[in-house]
Scaffold this active site. Structure first.
Site, PDB file in Angstrom:
ATOM      1  N   LYS A   1     -23.346  20.015 111.154  1.00  0.00           N
ATOM      2  CA  LYS A   1     -22.057  19.740 111.482  1.00  0.00           C
ATOM      3  C   LYS A   1     -21.907  20.903 113.015  1.00  0.00           C
ATOM      4  O   LYS A   1     -22.408  21.900 112.732  1.00  0.00           O
ATOM      5  CB  LYS A   1     -21.058  20.308 110.619  1.00  0.00           C
ATOM      6  CG  LYS A   1     -19.752  19.357 110.527  1.00  0.00           C
ATOM      7  CD  LYS A   1     -18.860  19.579 109.384  1.00  0.00           C
ATOM      8  CE  LYS A   1     -17.466  19.034 109.724  1.00  0.00           C
ATOM      9  NZ  LYS A   1     -16.778  18.951 108.307  1.00  0.00           N
TER      10      LYS A   1
ATOM     11  N   GLU B   1      -7.295  12.929  95.791  1.00  0.00           N
ATOM     12  CA  GLU B   1      -5.635  13.084  95.628  1.00  0.00           C
ATOM     13  C   GLU B   1      -5.309  12.678  94.494  1.00  0.00           C
ATOM     14  O   GLU B   1      -4.510  13.147  93.584  1.00  0.00           O
ATOM     15  CB  GLU B   1      -4.898  12.494  96.896  1.00  0.00           C
ATOM     16  CG  GLU B   1      -4.871  13.472  98.159  1.00  0.00           C
ATOM     17  CD  GLU B   1      -6.055  13.115  98.996  1.00  0.00           C
ATOM     18  OE1 GLU B   1      -7.179  12.243  98.559  1.00  0.00           O
ATOM     19  OE2 GLU B   1      -6.493  13.735  99.988  1.00  0.00           O
TER      20      GLU B   1
ATOM     21  N   ARG C   1      -1.940   8.409  98.519  1.00  0.00           N
ATOM     22  CA  ARG C   1      -3.014   8.008  97.779  1.00  0.00           C
ATOM     23  C   ARG C   1      -2.634   7.951  96.460  1.00  0.00           C
ATOM     24  O   ARG C   1      -3.148   7.212  95.537  1.00  0.00           O
ATOM     25  CB  ARG C   1      -4.215   8.786  97.851  1.00  0.00           C
ATOM     26  CG  ARG C   1      -4.961   8.599  99.151  1.00  0.00           C
ATOM     27  CD  ARG C   1      -6.033   7.480  98.556  1.00  0.00           C
ATOM     28  NE  ARG C   1      -6.571   6.810  99.882  1.00  0.00           N
ATOM     29  CZ  ARG C   1      -7.768   7.216 100.549  1.00  0.00           C
ATOM     30  NH1 ARG C   1      -8.392   8.186  99.695  1.00  0.00           N
ATOM     31  NH2 ARG C   1      -8.192   6.574 101.279  1.00  0.00           N
TER      32      ARG C   1
HETATM   33  C1  LIG Z   1      -7.557  10.911 101.559  1.00  0.00           C
HETATM   34  C2  LIG Z   1      -7.728  11.964 102.700  1.00  0.00           C
HETATM   35  N1  LIG Z   1      -7.685  13.246 102.305  1.00  0.00           N
HETATM   36  C3  LIG Z   1      -7.950  14.206 103.086  1.00  0.00           C
HETATM   37  C4  LIG Z   1      -8.336  14.145 104.496  1.00  0.00           C
HETATM   38  C5  LIG Z   1      -8.527  15.023 105.434  1.00  0.00           C
HETATM   39  N2  LIG Z   1     -10.107  15.240 105.926  1.00  0.00           N
HETATM   40  C6  LIG Z   1     -10.188  15.043 107.220  1.00  0.00           C
HETATM   41  S1  LIG Z   1     -11.937  15.005 107.351  1.00  0.00           S
HETATM   42  C7  LIG Z   1     -12.245  15.558 106.036  1.00  0.00           C
HETATM   43  C8  LIG Z   1     -13.457  16.236 105.473  1.00  0.00           C
HETATM   44  C9  LIG Z   1     -14.356  14.973 105.369  1.00  0.00           C
HETATM   45  O1  LIG Z   1     -15.731  15.413 105.262  1.00  0.00           O
HETATM   46  P1  LIG Z   1     -16.981  14.306 105.543  1.00  0.00           P
HETATM   47  O2  LIG Z   1     -16.734  12.810 104.790  1.00  0.00           O
HETATM   48  O3  LIG Z   1     -18.122  15.324 104.755  1.00  0.00           O
HETATM   49  O4  LIG Z   1     -17.150  14.344 106.931  1.00  0.00           O
HETATM   50  P2  LIG Z   1     -17.707  15.396 107.830  1.00  0.00           P
HETATM   51  O5  LIG Z   1     -16.581  15.945 108.617  1.00  0.00           O
HETATM   52  O6  LIG Z   1     -18.260  16.495 107.268  1.00  0.00           O
HETATM   53  O7  LIG Z   1     -18.661  14.688 108.856  1.00  0.00           O
HETATM   54  C10 LIG Z   1     -10.915  15.775 105.009  1.00  0.00           C
HETATM   55  C11 LIG Z   1     -10.902  16.421 103.970  1.00  0.00           C
HETATM   56  C12 LIG Z   1      -8.467  12.676 104.838  1.00  0.00           C
HETATM   57  N3  LIG Z   1      -9.038  12.338 105.937  1.00  0.00           N
HETATM   58  N4  LIG Z   1      -8.281  11.760 104.049  1.00  0.00           N
END
Ligand SMILES: Cc1ncc(C[n+]2csc(CCOP(=O)(O)OP(=O)(O)O)c2C)c(N)n1
Length: 659
Positions: free
Chosen positions: A285, A389, A417
């Site tokens: 990242k 969630e 959700r």
């Molecule tokens: C249902 C939901 N909960 C929380 C979020 C907030 N959120 C956005 S990106 C993220 C982290 C995602 O991590 P990952 O899938 O590993 O992607 P990366 O950013 O590491 O590439 C979160 C928790 C969301 N988008 N959707």
């Protein structure tokens, strides 16, 4: 060596990528990275995640034929390289601005954005649906889901994996494993993926080792049998079942996600497979921008910053989009005000100090929801459940059913959700789960998927539910204390099962200056007067987050000779109807204001009640009218308030023409 011209400006579609050599693809990835850092440093946006998938995006568009082949980006916050490679190089400058291009995939923007995303863990289901439809209609196109290890903590992803394994269609799931959600990824799955990587590396090592030792003349076989025993011992340490294989997938990996040649080789091979496959790709990242690479958490979502100095050394207050707050004008930012998130955090810490029953639950949004201090000080009472969630709500209901006082901090948009869990597990059992709903209302630049507009309409109809909306930091604290301590005797008597859940909803904004009314003790079902002129012309009945706007409207109206009284509702549910009826009989015009969708909201309920009780006042409802704010959900919260006629000027105009 001097390169004559940049490649990126000439990439008008993925076809242009296919003409490039691997060497040029590597050059292209540098240019894409530079462009992302440059635009995000000006407009804000998701930085770390996008920098991590540059090579992957290039390789996907090289091997597959988008949009005939469908690429679905989970969450969608990492789609910037994809946008730059699919004909949006010029418009990328307008990222996240009003009228500009969105920070998430939008089908209305490009046919290459085959499926809109924003909430996590949907990509495998969507890609599987797209693929099933393709095959039913005789098409040969491929479908690829790109999902992060964070998004893979969401339960929906497992439902999709199970179904995909059953259908056996050649779905390609790319697991983008960077060990991070927004913060470090949590849970058993994260550990499992690390072990899986080690196992796969061990197997590659074993294949090489076997072929090498067997090739050594004379010694080869004897040596091979000696090490066999050693290998078994090693294997006992490394061997784990492969979950994906057990579900019916091929598993390929782990592959270095920044090695374009390796990615191209694997993707080309996998494209020929006739069954579902998971490709486990390891990425970093923030890759390529040192500040983000070494602190990916802080650079997950950022406001504008200086490229040379990073967010820490940027003049003024940086507005980090996921972790801190944005939405106020810079001049207001300079007056150091606390955000609602900060006030919640402090109120929670104050309450938790003397009450060991307080527990806090988050779904992968520890910092964003203001739970970091709590997590640090009370690690035993803090739970980050991952992007889950639904589980967060039922888990909290379990905590409440066994005597604790859980506070579940979620963004308004993400509690969507868990509607069934709130109804079936918390409300139906009258369990005292407290929901701290951050980002309730209009949230700005993340677009329509992230607006918190539906919570009032969804949850007002749920029995046993209480919904509160604080106007200020002090009021938020009062509400949290009230929610924790209310009807204590009853709660104890019925083993915590007699009070029901409480939602405290507040905006992504800074708190206004305190006035005395905000600190008056809470009375169930009642609000407080901010002022009473005695004129009885106009009453503005508002829900917490619109205080600043109604104050402004009041001043504008005063200049026009119209006196408006302000009534801060506090309780969106339950409501002391007698009290509200008195107001609706007292004034000529009562205007209900809420930062949420109009349909099914508080205003509609109150107007219906007024009609039923034949109240004298004319009623006006001001709320968000335009559904999902389609194509109009970018910009700051202030801009969105104005667009939706909820700024001071629009409120004043509406009132004066309704009199
Ligand atoms: C249902 C939901 N909960 C929380 C979020 C907030 N959120 C956005 S990106 C993220 C982290 C995602 O991590 P990952 O899938 O590993 O992607 P990366 O950013 O590491 O590439 C979160 C928790 C969301 N988008 N959707």
């Amino acid at each position: 060596m001097q390169h004559s011209r940049n490649l990126l400006p000439d990439i008008n579609s993925p076809d242009d990528i296919k003409k490039l050599s691997v060497r040029e693809l590597n050059r292209l990835s540098d240019e894409v990275r530079r462009q992302i850092v440059s635009v995000v440093s000006g407009n804000g946006g998701h930085l770390s995640s996008n920098l991590g998938v540059v090579e992957l995006s290039i390789a996907l568009h090289y091997v597959f034929d988008s949009p005939k082949d469908k690429i679905v980006w989970d969450v969608g916050h990492q789609c910037y390289a994809h946008k730059l490679l699919t004909g949006r190089y010029e418009s990328f400058q307008t990222l996240r601005r009003q009228g500009g291009i969105a920070g998430f995939p939008k089908n209305s923007e490009s046919p290459h954005d085959v499926f809109n995303t924003g909430h996590a863990s949907t990509s495998i289901s969507a890609a599987l649906g797209l693929l099933a439809a393709e095959r039913i209609q005789g098409g040969k196109g491929h479908a690829v889901a790109v999902i992060g290890d964070g998004a893979l903590t969401g339960g929906m992803a497992y439902e999709a994996l199970s179904h995909a394994g059953h259908l056996g269609l050649p779905l390609i799931v790319i697991l983008n494993d960077n060990k991070m959600s927004i913060s470090r990824n949590v849970g058993g799955l994260s550990k499992y993926l690390s072990r899986l990587s080690m196992k796969a590396k061990y197997q590659t090592f074993r294949r090489h080792f076997d072929s090498m030792t067997k090739k050594i003349p004379f010694v080869g076989d004897a040596f091979f049998s000696i090490v066999l025993r050693l290998k078994r011992a090693v294997k006992a340490v490394f061997y784990i079942d492969n979950f994906f294989v057990d579900l019916g997938f091929e598993y390929v990996g782990p592959i270095g996600g920044h090695n374009i040649q390796a990615l191209l080789d694997v993707l080309k091979d996998v494209k020929k497979l006739n069954r579902p496959v998971v490709i486990h790709v390891i990425t970093r990242k923030g890759k390529g921008y040192s500040y983000a690479e070494y602190d990916p958490d802080s650079y997950h979502g950022v406001g504008s910053f200086s490229i040379e100095g990073g967010i820490e050394n940027t003049a003024g207050i940086n507005k980090n989009i996921d972790e801190k707050d944005e939405g106020l004008l810079p001049s207001q930012n300079l007056i150091i005000r606390k955000s609602f998130t900060q006030c919640f955090s402090e109120a929670l810490m104050a309450i938790a100090k003397d009450n060991k029953k307080i527990t806090a639950v988050t779904a992968a949004m520890q910092t964003g929801t203001g739970l970091s201090d709590f997590a640090q000080n009370y690690p035993d009472r803090f739970f980050d459940v991952g992007i889950a969630e639904e589980h967060a709500v039922t888990f909290a209901a379990g905590l409440a059913a066994n005597g604790l006082r859980p506070i579940t901090a979620l963004y308004s948009t993400f509690i969507q959700r868990s509607v069934d869990q709130v109804i079936h597990d918390a409300s139906l059992q009258k369990l005292p789960v407290i929901f701290a709903l951050d980002r309730a209302g209009l949230v700005g630049a993340d677009g329509e998927t992230h607006q918190g507009l539906f919570d009032i309409s969804i949850f007002r109809s749920v029995p046993n539910m209480t919904i509160l909306a604080p106007t200020s930091g002090n009021e938020l604290k009062l509400m949290l204390e009230w929610a924790v301590n209310r009807e204590q005797g009853e709660i104890e008597k019925f083993k915590f099962r007699n009070s029901g859940p409480v939602i405290i909803r507040y905006p992504k904004a800074f708190c206004p200056e305190e006035v005395d009314a905000f600190s008056q003790p809470l009375e169930k079902g009642r609000g407080v007067w901010i002022n009473r002129s005695g004129k009885k012309d106009v009453c503005l009945v508002f829900t917490g987050s619109l205080y600043r706007e109604v104050k402004e409207a009041q001043a504008i109206l005063k200049d026009k000779g119209i006196e408006a009284d302000l009534y801060n509702l506090r309780f969106i549910k339950p409501v002391d109807e007698d009290f509200l009826t008195d107001i609706m009989n007292d004034f000529k015009l009562v205007c209900f204001l809420e930062e949420g969708i109009k349909e099914g909201g508080f205003g509609e309920y109150a107007a219906a009640m007024s009609q039923q009780k034949k109240c004298k006042a004319k009623t006006v409802i001001m709320a968000v009218e335009s559904g999902f704010l389609e194509n109009d959900a970018l910009g700051t919260r202030e801009e969105l308030l104005a667009k939706n006629n909820l700024d001071g000027r629009s409120i004043a105009d509406k009132v004066s023409c309704s009199l």
